[in-house]
Write a protein that holds these residues in place. Structure first.
Motif, PDB file in Angstrom:
ATOM      1  N   UNK A 268       4.329  11.835   5.464  1.00  0.00           N
ATOM      2  CA  UNK A 268       3.305  10.781   5.528  1.00  0.00           C
ATOM      3  C   UNK A 268       3.006  10.248   4.125  1.00  0.00           C
ATOM      4  N   UNK A 269       2.960  11.147   3.164  1.00  0.00           N
ATOM      5  CA  UNK A 269       2.692  10.724   1.784  1.00  0.00           C
ATOM      6  C   UNK A 269       3.827   9.840   1.269  1.00  0.00           C
ATOM      7  N   UNK A 270       5.061  10.260   1.546  1.00  0.00           N
ATOM      8  CA  UNK A 270       6.228   9.481   1.126  1.00  0.00           C
ATOM      9  C   UNK A 270       6.217   8.108   1.793  1.00  0.00           C
ATOM     10  N   UNK A 271       5.927   8.111   3.085  1.00  0.00           N
ATOM     11  CA  UNK A 271       5.874   6.849   3.822  1.00  0.00           C
ATOM     12  C   UNK A 271       4.807   5.919   3.288  1.00  0.00           C
ATOM     13  N   UNK A 272       3.673   6.498   2.916  1.00  0.00           N
ATOM     14  CA  UNK A 272       2.576   5.684   2.383  1.00  0.00           C
ATOM     15  C   UNK A 272       2.977   5.027   1.065  1.00  0.00           C
ATOM     16  N   UNK A 273       3.699   5.776   0.242  1.00  0.00           N
ATOM     17  CA  UNK A 273       4.165   5.225  -1.039  1.00  0.00           C
ATOM     18  C   UNK A 273       5.071   4.013  -0.790  1.00  0.00           C
ATOM     19  N   UNK A 274       6.009   4.174   0.153  1.00  0.00           N
ATOM     20  CA  UNK A 274       6.904   3.062   0.486  1.00  0.00           C
ATOM     21  C   UNK A 274       6.127   1.882   1.091  1.00  0.00           C
ATOM     22  N   UNK A 275       5.136   2.224   1.899  1.00  0.00           N
ATOM     23  CA  UNK A 275       4.344   1.178   2.551  1.00  0.00           C
ATOM     24  C   UNK A 275       3.560   0.365   1.528  1.00  0.00           C
ATOM     25  N   UNK A 276       2.942   1.060   0.583  1.00  0.00           N
ATOM     26  CA  UNK A 276       2.115   0.365  -0.402  1.00  0.00           C
ATOM     27  C   UNK A 276       2.963  -0.334  -1.457  1.00  0.00           C
ATOM     28  N   UNK A 277       4.039   0.324  -1.872  1.00  0.00           N
ATOM     29  CA  UNK A 277       4.857  -0.230  -2.959  1.00  0.00           C
ATOM     30  C   UNK A 277       5.782  -1.356  -2.490  1.00  0.00           C
ATOM     31  N   UNK A 278       6.342  -1.172  -1.290  1.00  0.00           N
ATOM     32  CA  UNK A 278       7.361  -2.127  -0.835  1.00  0.00           C
ATOM     33  C   UNK A 278       6.934  -2.931   0.386  1.00  0.00           C
ATOM     34  N   UNK A 279       5.786  -2.598   0.931  1.00  0.00           N
ATOM     35  CA  UNK A 279       5.313  -3.347   2.098  1.00  0.00           C
ATOM     36  C   UNK A 279       6.072  -3.036   3.366  1.00  0.00           C
TER      37      UNK A 279
ATOM     38  N   UNK B 196       8.994   5.421  11.254  1.00  0.00           N
ATOM     39  CA  UNK B 196      10.088   6.119  10.558  1.00  0.00           C
ATOM     40  C   UNK B 196       9.618   7.400   9.865  1.00  0.00           C
ATOM     41  N   UNK B 197       8.519   7.317   9.139  1.00  0.00           N
ATOM     42  CA  UNK B 197       8.065   8.485   8.379  1.00  0.00           C
ATOM     43  C   UNK B 197       7.055   9.311   9.173  1.00  0.00           C
ATOM     44  N   UNK B 198       6.137   8.640   9.839  1.00  0.00           N
ATOM     45  CA  UNK B 198       5.094   9.361  10.567  1.00  0.00           C
ATOM     46  C   UNK B 198       5.627  10.198  11.707  1.00  0.00           C
ATOM     47  N   UNK B 199       6.409   9.577  12.577  1.00  0.00           N
ATOM     48  CA  UNK B 199       6.937  10.317  13.729  1.00  0.00           C
ATOM     49  C   UNK B 199       7.902  11.400  13.267  1.00  0.00           C
ATOM     50  N   UNK B 200       8.730  11.077  12.293  1.00  0.00           N
ATOM     51  CA  UNK B 200       9.660  12.091  11.768  1.00  0.00           C
ATOM     52  C   UNK B 200       8.891  13.288  11.225  1.00  0.00           C
ATOM     53  N   UNK B 201       7.817  13.017  10.529  1.00  0.00           N
ATOM     54  CA  UNK B 201       6.995  14.098   9.996  1.00  0.00           C
ATOM     55  C   UNK B 201       6.404  14.975  11.086  1.00  0.00           C
TER      56      UNK B 201
END
Lengths: 164, 189
Positions: free
Chosen positions: B121-132, B138-143
């Motif tokens: 979730x943390x990794x996904x959030x970084x991608x979400x905020x940085x790259x939109x 992809x990240x949440x369900x996988x986690x």
């Protein structure tokens, strides 16, 4: 009287059978085939065939990795430790398969590859951990299966993208 | 050296180890991890997961930014109270009262199993905020799926080492959490 469901002793329950694992890979293939924007029977058949081949290859390569990395253990148990480790570890694909089916059929999610990736990575890591529980030495028994799983799941994703 | 400072890295190390070798953590180390720490891991994991969901919906102009924060708050409740309920269900169905592991231990072990969810979730959030990117699926369900393996080991510990039963019950718990999230999404929450 306490009802016991499932087998208590892993050694008794594990016959080294890979059939449930191959069935799960087949189910993934079916789900992927139905996930395409436009349903084509040829895509479905190709997807099932590819998934089954990937499952077969993955099991064989895992057996090869564990046997070649632990020759003394292989000699001592007559290949049995690797078969049991892989069958016990890769059974972890079952819950992911069930959830993938429920997600696609009940919720209409287009996320089967997320389930596939998680299943493959978890199962491979578990196979390595099972091998270490059975006496295999070295972190390579977890790292190499995990690396294999990464290659398999990435490759599978690419192949799915190329299906007609 | 301060005891609390000494313990902190051990708990974080245990949380990370839960991702890689949950069997060993469940067998040998869970007794040393306090339940508030475990529940904070699962609470944060679902908070970040729901935050990503909210951000994806915000970018699709489905909800306001205020709603994004409300959804994140619901995630904290989901990751704490929800996990407590799921773990209690698993303990009850596994006849956990007959095992040597208490309900509190089970809740703590279940909650710590979501350490992988937190990392994803943390990794996904970084991608979400940085790259939109839209990262909830992809990240949440996988986690959440990665938590299945630690949960299986926890259920095995409380059910008397029943592998098939553990896999079935962990699947049920995973399904309840995933579909609960999906239902919340359908209600626009």
């Amino acid at each position: 009287m306490k009802t016991q469901l499932g087998y208590k002793n892993p050694a008794l329950g594990s016959s080294g059978s890979f059939l449930p694992i191959y069935m799960c890979f087949t189910v993934f293939g079916i789900l992927i085939g139905f996930n395409k924007a436009e349903f084509k029977i040829i895509s479905l058949l190709m997807s099932v065939a590819i998934s089954l081949v990937i499952g077969l290859l993955m099991v064989r390569i895992l057996l090869l990795i564990l046997n070649s990395g632990n020759p003394a253990l292989k000699k001592e148990t007559g290949n049995q430790f690797a078969r049991e480790s892989v069958s016990q570890g890769m059974i972890f694909v079952v819950p992911f398969t069930v959830l993938a089916v429920l997600a696609q059929v009940v919720l209409g999610w287009d996320t089967v590859m997320a389930f596939v990736s998680a299943a493959v990575m978890t199962a491979a890591a578990s196979a390595g951990t099972e091998a270490m529980k059975r006496g295999a030495r070295g972190i390579k028994n977890v790292i190499l299966p995990s690396l294999l799983a990464f290659v398999v799941s990435t490759g599978w994703m690419l192949i799915v993208g190329l299906l007609p | 050296m301060d005891v609390a400072a000494q313990n902190k890295p051990t708990r974080i190390k245990t949380a990370l180890k839960m991702m890689i070798n949950p069997g060993e953590v469940v067998k040998q180390q869970m007794g040393k991890v306090p339940w508030p720490f475990s529940l904070s891991v699962s609470g944060l994991a679902f908070c970040l997961f729901f935050l990503q969901t909210g951000l994806d919906m915000f970018r699709a102009n489905q909800i306001s930014m205020t709603m994004v924060f409300i959804i994140s708050g619901i995630g904290i409740v989901y990751g704490t109270l929800g996990v407590v309920l799921i773990a209690s269900l698993a303990w009850g169905l596994s006849q956990g009262s007959q095992s040597s592991h208490s309900l509190g231990w089970t809740i703590s072990s279940f909650a710590l199993g979501y350490s992988a969810t937190f990392v994803y979730a943390l990794t996904g959030l970084v991608f979400s905020l940085a790259l939109g990117w839209k990262t909830a699926v992809a990240f949440g369900i996988t986690g959440v799926l990665w938590a299945l393996r630690p949960n299986i080991f926890t259920i095995r510990a409380i059910s008397g080492d029943r592998t098939a039963f553990s896999i079935a019950l962990a699947t049920l718990c995973g399904a309840i959490l995933l579909f609960g999230w999906a239902l919340l999404g359908r209600f626009g929450l």
